[in-house]
Design an enzyme around this catalytic site. Structure first.
Site, PDB file in Angstrom:
ATOM      1  N   CYS A 131      -8.194   6.601   1.467  1.00 34.10           N
ATOM      2  CA  CYS A 131      -8.450   5.738   0.427  1.00 34.10           C
ATOM      3  C   CYS A 131      -8.037   4.397   0.239  1.00 34.10           C
ATOM      4  O   CYS A 131      -8.424   3.334   0.065  1.00 34.10           O
ATOM      5  CB  CYS A 131      -8.438   6.511  -0.957  1.00 34.10           C
ATOM      6  SG  CYS A 131      -6.758   7.268  -1.111  1.00 34.10           S
ATOM      7  N   HIS A 244      -6.458   2.277  -7.001  1.00 36.05           N
ATOM      8  CA  HIS A 244      -5.372   1.763  -6.343  1.00 36.05           C
ATOM      9  C   HIS A 244      -5.238   0.523  -6.169  1.00 36.05           C
ATOM     10  O   HIS A 244      -6.417  -0.217  -5.790  1.00 36.05           O
ATOM     11  CB  HIS A 244      -5.293   2.533  -4.882  1.00 36.05           C
ATOM     12  CG  HIS A 244      -5.149   4.077  -4.806  1.00 36.05           C
ATOM     13  ND1 HIS A 244      -4.955   4.865  -5.695  1.00 36.05           N
ATOM     14  CD2 HIS A 244      -5.395   4.854  -3.822  1.00 36.05           C
ATOM     15  CE1 HIS A 244      -4.762   6.238  -5.563  1.00 36.05           C
ATOM     16  NE2 HIS A 244      -4.852   5.971  -4.276  1.00 36.05           N
TER      17      HIS A 244
END
Ligand SMILES: NC(=O)c1ccc[n+]([C@@H]2O[C@H](COP(=O)([O-])OP(=O)(O)OC[C@H]3O[C@@H](n4cnc5c(N)ncnc54)[C@H](OP(=O)(O)O)[C@@H]3O)[C@@H](O)[C@H]2O)c1
Length: 333
Positions: A131, A244
Site C-alpha cells: 500500500c 498513509h
C-alpha cells in the site's frame, strides 16, 4: 460492454475485502456471480452487494470452480496456500498480499503506471503492490516521466487501519483508557500507539530494515522497470485511523524545477496536486479517506541533494493502496 465475470473475494469480511465490494459496486464492475470467502468463523454471515445479501462461505481448495477473477485479501499465508488452487481452477488471481510480489512470472501492477504488465501472467497470478509503495509510486511516476527517477529517500506515516480492523480497535481502546486514567494495553503494536508514533511497521529483518521498508525498497524497481533505482525508507506507524502519508526526497537524472514538477501532474488520472503554501493548503490523511485519488503537495527543491525535489503524498491505503488498485487490475483483464 465488458463481459460479466464470476468474481470471488477471499477475505471478504476484512477491511480490504469490504472495500473491494464497495469498489466493485461503485465502478459498476460487470459481475455475473459473486462468491464471498472467509474463515469458518464468518461462514453464513451475509454481506450486501448491489442491495442483495450474499452469504459468506468458508474458504476451501474446492470453492473456486467457475470463478474467473479471484481477489485475494486474507494475508500472505492464505494466498500461498489457496492462490495456486484458484489459478489451477482457471481464475485469474489478483493477490493483495506480499506472497508473490517479487516472484518472476508474477506481474506487480499499478494500472496507471504499468497496465501492460498484467497481460503477462504465466502463473495466472497478478500481484497488487504494498500500500505505501502504491501511494509513493503514484506521486513519483509523473515526475519520473518528466525528469528520470534515480533515487528516493522516504519516511512514511502509516495509519492503524493498515493493520486491519484490530489496529483501529487498539488505537480507540488506548485513547479511551488514557482519557479515563486507566492502564494501556498493547496487543497489535509493540508499544502504545495512542498519542505516540512507532518507528516500526512489520517485523525487523537482519538488514536492520523492517519487512515493510524492504517492500518500499524493492517493489518500486519492479513496477517502474528500474532495476538500478536506489531507495531508502523509514516506515512509521502513527495514531491516524486511515490513509498513509509519505515524505519523499526524490533525485532525478535531469535538472528539476518546482514549476515543471507541478506541471508534470497536470492531467494525470489518480493524482491531484494540492499545493498552496500561502493558504496552508496541502494534503492530509483526513482529506483522502474514502477517496480514490492520491494527493500531492509541499513540492520544493531539496536543499541538500542536486536535481532533487522534496514532496509529500497522502493516499487512502485501504482504497488505492489495496482494494481499488485490485479492482482496477481486474478491469484490465
Ligand atoms: N488494511 C490495509 O490497509 C491493507 C492495505 C494493503 C494490503 N493489505 C493486505 O490485505 C490483506 C487483508 O488485510 P485486512 O486489513 O483486510 O485484514 P483484516 O481486516 O484482518 O481481514 C482479514 C480477512 O482475511 C480472512 N481470513 C483470515 N484468516 C482466514 C482463514 N484461515 N481462511 C479464510 N479467510 C481468512 C478474514 O476472515 P474472518 O473475518 O472470517 O476472520 C478476513 O476476511 C493482508 O494481506 C494485508 O497485508 C491491507
Amino acid at each position: 460492454m465488458r463481459e460479466a465475470k464470476h468474481v470471488a473475494i477471499v477475505g471478504a469480511t476484512g477491511a480490504v475485502g469490504i472495500e473491494m465490494l464497495r469498489c466493485l459496486e461503485e465502478r459498476d464492475f460487470p459481475v455475473s456471480r459473486l462468491t464471498l470467502l472467509a474463515s469458518a468463523r464468518s461462514a453464513g454471515k451475509r454481506l450486501e452487494f448491489r442491495g442483495e445479501p450474499v452469504e459468506v462461505q468458508e474458504l476451501t481448495h474446492e470453492c473456486f470452480a467457475g470463478v474467473e477473477i479471484a481477489l485475494f485479501s486474507a494475508g500472505g499465508g492464505i494466498s500461498l496456500e489457496y492462490g495456486p488452487s484458484a489459478a489451477a481452477a482457471g481464475a485469474v488471481v489478483i493477490d493483495n498480499s506480499s506472497a508473490f510480489r517479487m516472484d518472476e512470472g508474477v506481474p506487480l501492477v499499478v494500472p496507471e503506471i504499468n497496465p501492460e504488465a498484467a497481460a503477462q501472467r504465466p502463473r495466472g497470478i497478478i500481484a497488487n503492490p504494498n500500500c505505501t509503495t502504491i501511494i509513493t509510486m503514484m506521486a513519483l511516476w509523473p515526475l519520473h516521466q518528466a525528469f528520470g527517477l534515480k533515487s528516493v529517500i522516504a519516511s512514511s506515516y502509516q495509519a492503524v487501519s493498515g493493520s486491519g480492523a484490530q489496529g483501529i480497535v487498539e488505537l480507540e481502546s488506548q485513547v479511551q483508557a488514557i482519557v479515563k486514567g486507566e492502564a494501556v494495553e498493547s496487543r497489535v503494536y509493540p508499544h502504545q500507539i495512542a498519542f505516540n508514533v512507532i518507528p516500526q511497521v512489520d517485523s525487523f529483518t537482519e538488514s536492520g530494515y523492517t519487512k515493510e521498508e524492504l517492500k518500499m525498497l524493492n517493489e518500486g524497481r519492479k513496477i517502474l522497470g528500474l532495476p538500478d533505482l536506489r531507495v531508502t525508507c523509514t516506515c512509521v506507524r502513527v495514531p491516524v485511523y486511515r490513509s498513509h502519508s509519505v515524505s519523499l526526497t526524490a533525485t532525478f537524472d535531469r535538472p528539476v524545477s518546482v514549476a515543471a514538477a507541478r506541471a508534470a501532474y497536470a492531467g494525470y488520472a489518480g493524482v491531484q496536486l494540492i499545493d498552496v503554501p500561502e493558504t496552508a493548503t496541502y494534503p492530509m490523511p483526513l482529506d483522502t479517506t474514502g477517496k480514490d485519488d492520491c494527493l500531492v503537495g509541499r513540492i520544493r527543491l531539496d536543499a541538500v541533494i542536486d536535481n532533487s525535489l522534496a514532496l509529500w503524498v497522502v493516499g487512502d491505503q485501504v482504497r488505492k493502496g489495496a482494494a481499488l488498485n485490485a479492482v482496477q487490475i481486474a478491469e484490465l483483464l
